[in-house]
Scaffold this active site. Structure first.
Site, PDB file in Angstrom:
ATOM      1  N   ALA A 290      -6.288  -5.015  -2.614  1.00  0.00           N
ATOM      2  CA  ALA A 290      -6.119  -3.850  -1.737  1.00  0.00           C
ATOM      3  C   ALA A 290      -5.239  -2.845  -2.487  1.00  0.00           C
ATOM      4  O   ALA A 290      -5.026  -2.988  -3.692  1.00  0.00           O
ATOM      5  CB  ALA A 290      -5.508  -4.280  -0.406  1.00  0.00           C
TER       6      ALA A 290
ATOM      7  N   GLY B  61      -2.192  -4.403  -4.668  1.00  0.00           N
ATOM      8  CA  GLY B  61      -2.634  -5.319  -5.718  1.00  0.00           C
ATOM      9  C   GLY B  61      -3.390  -4.596  -6.822  1.00  0.00           C
ATOM     10  O   GLY B  61      -3.150  -4.831  -8.015  1.00  0.00           O
TER      11      GLY B  61
ATOM     12  N   THR C 115     -12.758 -11.222  -0.903  1.00  0.00           N
ATOM     13  CA  THR C 115     -14.071 -10.597  -0.764  1.00  0.00           C
ATOM     14  C   THR C 115     -14.478 -10.052  -2.126  1.00  0.00           C
ATOM     15  O   THR C 115     -13.862  -9.111  -2.641  1.00  0.00           O
ATOM     16  CB  THR C 115     -13.991  -9.447   0.263  1.00  0.00           C
TER      17      THR C 115
ATOM     18  N   ALA D 164       1.027 -10.330   4.303  1.00  0.00           N
ATOM     19  CA  ALA D 164       2.090 -11.316   4.494  1.00  0.00           C
ATOM     20  C   ALA D 164       1.709 -12.252   5.643  1.00  0.00           C
ATOM     21  O   ALA D 164       0.940 -11.893   6.528  1.00  0.00           O
ATOM     22  CB  ALA D 164       3.401 -10.600   4.790  1.00  0.00           C
TER      23      ALA D 164
ATOM     24  N   SER E 293       9.157  -2.696  -4.153  1.00  0.00           N
ATOM     25  CA  SER E 293       9.257  -1.449  -3.374  1.00  0.00           C
ATOM     26  C   SER E 293       8.755  -0.270  -4.188  1.00  0.00           C
ATOM     27  O   SER E 293       8.878  -0.249  -5.407  1.00  0.00           O
ATOM     28  CB  SER E 293      10.706  -1.178  -2.960  1.00  0.00           C
TER      29      SER E 293
ATOM     30  N   LYS F 204      15.026  -7.428  -0.499  1.00  0.00           N
ATOM     31  CA  LYS F 204      13.975  -6.426  -0.231  1.00  0.00           C
ATOM     32  C   LYS F 204      13.953  -6.087   1.263  1.00  0.00           C
ATOM     33  O   LYS F 204      13.769  -4.933   1.653  1.00  0.00           O
ATOM     34  CB  LYS F 204      12.605  -6.951  -0.688  1.00  0.00           C
TER      35      LYS F 204
ATOM     36  N   HIS G  81      16.835  -3.856   1.880  1.00  0.00           N
ATOM     37  CA  HIS G  81      16.443  -2.552   1.315  1.00  0.00           C
ATOM     38  C   HIS G  81      15.635  -1.767   2.349  1.00  0.00           C
ATOM     39  O   HIS G  81      15.887  -0.588   2.607  1.00  0.00           O
ATOM     40  CB  HIS G  81      15.630  -2.764   0.037  1.00  0.00           C
ATOM     41  N   ASN G  82      14.658  -2.422   2.941  1.00  0.00           N
ATOM     42  CA  ASN G  82      13.829  -1.725   3.932  1.00  0.00           C
ATOM     43  C   ASN G  82      14.637  -1.344   5.167  1.00  0.00           C
ATOM     44  O   ASN G  82      14.419  -0.289   5.758  1.00  0.00           O
ATOM     45  CB  ASN G  82      12.643  -2.606   4.343  1.00  0.00           C
TER      46      ASN G  82
ATOM     47  N   GLU H 200      16.441   1.638   4.383  1.00  0.00           N
ATOM     48  CA  GLU H 200      15.437   2.720   4.383  1.00  0.00           C
ATOM     49  C   GLU H 200      15.216   3.245   5.822  1.00  0.00           C
ATOM     50  O   GLU H 200      15.146   4.461   6.036  1.00  0.00           O
ATOM     51  CB  GLU H 200      14.149   2.151   3.799  1.00  0.00           C
TER      52      GLU H 200
HETATM   53  P1  NBP Z   1      -2.832  -5.655   2.884  1.00  0.00           P
HETATM   54  O1  NBP Z   1      -1.504  -6.100   3.373  1.00  0.00           O
HETATM   55  O2  NBP Z   1      -3.607  -4.700   3.676  1.00  0.00           O
HETATM   56  O3  NBP Z   1      -3.735  -6.971   2.625  1.00  0.00           O
HETATM   57  C1  NBP Z   1      -5.081  -6.880   2.233  1.00  0.00           C
HETATM   58  C2  NBP Z   1      -5.372  -7.947   1.205  1.00  0.00           C
HETATM   59  O4  NBP Z   1      -5.125  -9.251   1.756  1.00  0.00           O
HETATM   60  C3  NBP Z   1      -6.849  -7.916   0.805  1.00  0.00           C
HETATM   61  O5  NBP Z   1      -6.942  -8.181  -0.571  1.00  0.00           O
HETATM   62  C4  NBP Z   1      -7.429  -9.052   1.647  1.00  0.00           C
HETATM   63  O6  NBP Z   1      -8.587  -9.599   1.101  1.00  0.00           O
HETATM   64  C5  NBP Z   1      -6.298 -10.049   1.546  1.00  0.00           C
HETATM   65  N1  NBP Z   1      -6.412 -11.148   2.496  1.00  0.00           N
HETATM   66  C6  NBP Z   1      -6.284 -11.161   3.843  1.00  0.00           C
HETATM   67 BR1  NBP Z   1      -6.002  -9.706   4.865  1.00  0.00          BR
HETATM   68  N2  NBP Z   1      -6.434 -12.374   4.374  1.00  0.00           N
HETATM   69  C7  NBP Z   1      -6.671 -13.181   3.328  1.00  0.00           C
HETATM   70  C8  NBP Z   1      -6.897 -14.568   3.230  1.00  0.00           C
HETATM   71  N3  NBP Z   1      -6.864 -15.358   4.294  1.00  0.00           N
HETATM   72  N4  NBP Z   1      -7.131 -15.075   2.004  1.00  0.00           N
HETATM   73  C9  NBP Z   1      -7.157 -14.281   0.917  1.00  0.00           C
HETATM   74  N5  NBP Z   1      -6.907 -12.959   0.941  1.00  0.00           N
HETATM   75  C10 NBP Z   1      -6.678 -12.415   2.142  1.00  0.00           C
HETATM   76  O7  NBP Z   1      -2.694  -5.092   1.377  1.00  0.00           O
HETATM   77  P2  NBP Z   1      -1.620  -4.087   0.752  1.00  0.00           P
HETATM   78  O8  NBP Z   1      -1.306  -2.945   1.659  1.00  0.00           O
HETATM   79  O9  NBP Z   1      -2.100  -3.824  -0.620  1.00  0.00           O
HETATM   80  O10 NBP Z   1      -0.284  -4.949   0.685  1.00  0.00           O
HETATM   81  C11 NBP Z   1      -0.228  -6.177  -0.031  1.00  0.00           C
HETATM   82  C12 NBP Z   1       1.144  -6.794   0.184  1.00  0.00           C
HETATM   83  O11 NBP Z   1       2.131  -5.909  -0.355  1.00  0.00           O
HETATM   84  C13 NBP Z   1       1.508  -6.994   1.652  1.00  0.00           C
HETATM   85  O12 NBP Z   1       2.243  -8.179   1.801  1.00  0.00           O
HETATM   86  C14 NBP Z   1       2.383  -5.809   1.970  1.00  0.00           C
HETATM   87  O13 NBP Z   1       3.286  -6.061   3.017  1.00  0.00           O
HETATM   88  C15 NBP Z   1       3.103  -5.616   0.648  1.00  0.00           C
HETATM   89  N6  NBP Z   1       3.607  -4.276   0.397  1.00  0.00           N
HETATM   90  C16 NBP Z   1       2.884  -3.186   0.734  1.00  0.00           C
HETATM   91  C17 NBP Z   1       3.374  -1.920   0.469  1.00  0.00           C
HETATM   92  C18 NBP Z   1       2.575  -0.705   0.795  1.00  0.00           C
HETATM   93  O14 NBP Z   1       3.109   0.402   0.604  1.00  0.00           O
HETATM   94  N7  NBP Z   1       1.338  -0.847   1.255  1.00  0.00           N
HETATM   95  C19 NBP Z   1       4.619  -1.763  -0.154  1.00  0.00           C
HETATM   96  C20 NBP Z   1       5.323  -2.893  -0.524  1.00  0.00           C
HETATM   97  C21 NBP Z   1       4.805  -4.141  -0.235  1.00  0.00           C
HETATM   98  P3  NBP Z   1     -10.031  -9.112   1.647  1.00  0.00           P
HETATM   99  O15 NBP Z   1     -10.363  -7.894   0.847  1.00  0.00           O
HETATM  100  O16 NBP Z   1     -10.912 -10.244   1.350  1.00  0.00           O
HETATM  101  O17 NBP Z   1      -9.892  -8.847   3.116  1.00  0.00           O
END
Ligand code: NBP
Length: 482
Positions: free
Chosen positions: A14, A17, A37, A79, A131, A185, A188-189, A192
């Protein structure tokens, strides 16, 4: 046969990643990529496959087989349960000594549990707070890895490589064992949340007490950003306030619904603080302020429907606009200092509770870049802990003490004005109360102890003698030693 040539692998493609995977590739690493997926992996490869060295995998087994040993697999999935599912799939395919890194926003207690579970399987587990949002993930985030020291030796150089740099120093360092990285972390949030709320309160006062329009407030924030308040959040605030809505031609801020969302890390910070007995009042008020803003039904019922009492205007109070703007800047700065002081208190308490030995200077150093709360004044926090590693509150540090002495009169005036005008300033006000509580020679807690002794025989200590005492409230009211 798969060639085991990727130095790092990323599970979960996503937004976070895929950007982190690209960041590793941009630094010359071969990166294995896998997503539950497969279509997402295919889409990633179609869009970015030619921009670096990526090894796409269709299964976890193929992904693990494509990694160099010791294998390093960074999980960037949702998470909670999704993270547990991926950890178990990886662990089943991995071998002793391999490293699983969770870069998601995990609750630190989950990280402690997962680290113990993986250690029992002879695997290293690293909970790494990351972060910087999607932009940081691609161009250099702040990274807070916990977990075993040994795994940092293998992993640290890669993470430091892709992290933000300030004055040549990477915004990444080993924070401490098991859940330490995710704990800091989380705080930190929390900081924030408070930082964003105090900026919001400053905006609200400039707008609704001083009657300044958003574009001009943006300009004020830009000038503030050139001084003590220099930070990413102040910078983006000016950007948001100067944005004009293309549909209505109004300032964008006026067409955004005033309900703030939250994903939970602020709430976790406050829950942990409550358990540790640390009064993170600024963070707590900021979390509650978001909750109140989101309580639409209640606000619909109460807006314009509760008595305000006699309200004033700035002019009636004899306060000039320019003086008020400067007072608000100072109140913002003071309230922000309190939020950071409280956050660092919580980190100290968490570190003591879990024997993590977290060095607060490390955090102030790595938070200077990459992350959302990056700010110039974090250098001053490093200096404060260098001068006295055991300082009981950052507010006692001579530099910050000097700063607050130049801010406190403005801070008080702003709270008075906000109160007289009926404008809510929960973090400004509670931070000043916190500050005054720290200064106070006597607190009303003595009365609370008296009340507790009255209804529950909870006893009290005396100021003039050692021991626990109880007054026979329903008897002759004499005092006995408990
Ligand atoms: P998301 O938190 O939206 O997660 C989506 C990802 O999780 C997809 O790759 C999805 O795969 C996978 N996934 C799920 Br949902 N269920 C799954 C399962 N049972 N098995 C395997 N994969 C699974 O993605 P994100 O926004 O990129 O955030 C990723 C992490 O980073 C999170 O923990 C988030 O809290 C953290 N984070 C995010 C930010 C931000 O700004 N967004 C900042 C800092 C940290 P799929 O494609 O197959 O559904």
């Amino acid at each position: 046969m798969t060639v085991s040539s990727a130095q790092i692998g990323v599970v979960g493609l996503a937004v976070m990643g895929s950007n982190i995977a690209r960041n590793f590739a941009n630094h010359g690493y071969t990166v294995a990529v896998y997503n539950r997926t497969t279509a997402k992996t295919d889409a990633f490869m179609a869009e970015f496959g030619s921009t670096g060295s990526f090894l796409p995998a269709a299964t976890v087994e193929e992904f693990v087989a494509s990694l160099e040993r010791p294998r390093r697999a960074l999980i960037m999935v949702q998470a909670g349960a999704a993270t547990d599912a991926v950890i178990n799939q990886l662990a089943d395919a991995m071998e002793p000594g391999d490293i699983i890194i969770d870069g998601g926003n995990a609750l630190y207690t989950d990280t402690i549990r997962r680290e113990a579970e993986m250690a029992a399987r002879n695997l290293h587990f690293v909970g790494a707070g990351i972060s910087g949002g999607e932009e940081g993930a691609l161009n250099g985030p702040a990274i807070m890895p916990g977990g075993p020291e040994e795994s940092y030796r293998s992993l640290g150089p890669l993470l430091e490589d892709i992290s933000a740099k300030v004055d040549g120093t990477p915004c990444c360092t080993h924070i401490g064992p098991d859940g330490a990285g995710h704990f800091v972390k989380m705080v930190h949030n929390g900081i924030e949340y408070a930082d964003m709320q105090v900026i919001g309160e400053a905006y609200h006062l400039l707008r609704y007490a001083a009657g300044i329009e958003p574009a001009e407030i943006a300009a004020i924030f830009r000038t503030w950003n050139a001084g003590d308040l220099d930070s990413y959040l102040i910078e983006i605030t000016a950007e948001v306030l100067s944005q004009v809505d293309a549909v209505t031609g109004k300032p964008l801020i006026d067409v955004i619904v005033d309900s703030a969302g939250q994903k939970g890390t602020g709430r976790w910070t406050v829950k942990a603080a409550l358990d540790l007995g640390i009064p993170t009042t600024g963070i707590g008020e900021a979390v509650f302020a978001r909750a109140l803003s989101g309580a639409r039904d209640q606000r619909e019922a109460t807006t314009g429907n509760l008595p305000s009492g006699q309200l004033s205007t700035l002019a009636e109070l004899g306060v000039s606009r320019d003086d008020f703007v400067e007072d608000v800047r100072r109140a913002l700065y003071a309230s922000k200092l309190v939020a950071y002081a409280q956050g660092f208190d919580e980190i100290r308490a968490g570190s003591d509770e879990h024997n993590w030995n977290v060095d607060p200077r490390d955090l102030a150093t790595i938070w200077r870049g990459g992350c959302i709360i990056r700010a110039k004044f974090l250098n001053r926090i490093v200096d404060a802990y260098n001068a006295d590693p055991d300082v009981r509150s950052l507010l006692l540090d001579p530099y910050f003490k000097g700063e607050v002495s130049g801010l406190v009169d403005s801070w008080r005036r702003v709270i008075v004005v906000a109160t007289r005008l009926g404008l809510p300033v929960p973090v400004f006000a509670s931070s000043l109360s916190y500050y005054d509580s720290l200064r106070a020679e006597r607190l009303p807690a003595a009365l609370i102890q008296g009340q507790r002794d009255f209804f529950g025989a909870h006893t009290y200590r005396r100021t003039d003698r050692a021991g626990q005492f109880h007054t026979l409230w329903s008897g002759d009211r004499s005092e006995v030693e408990a």
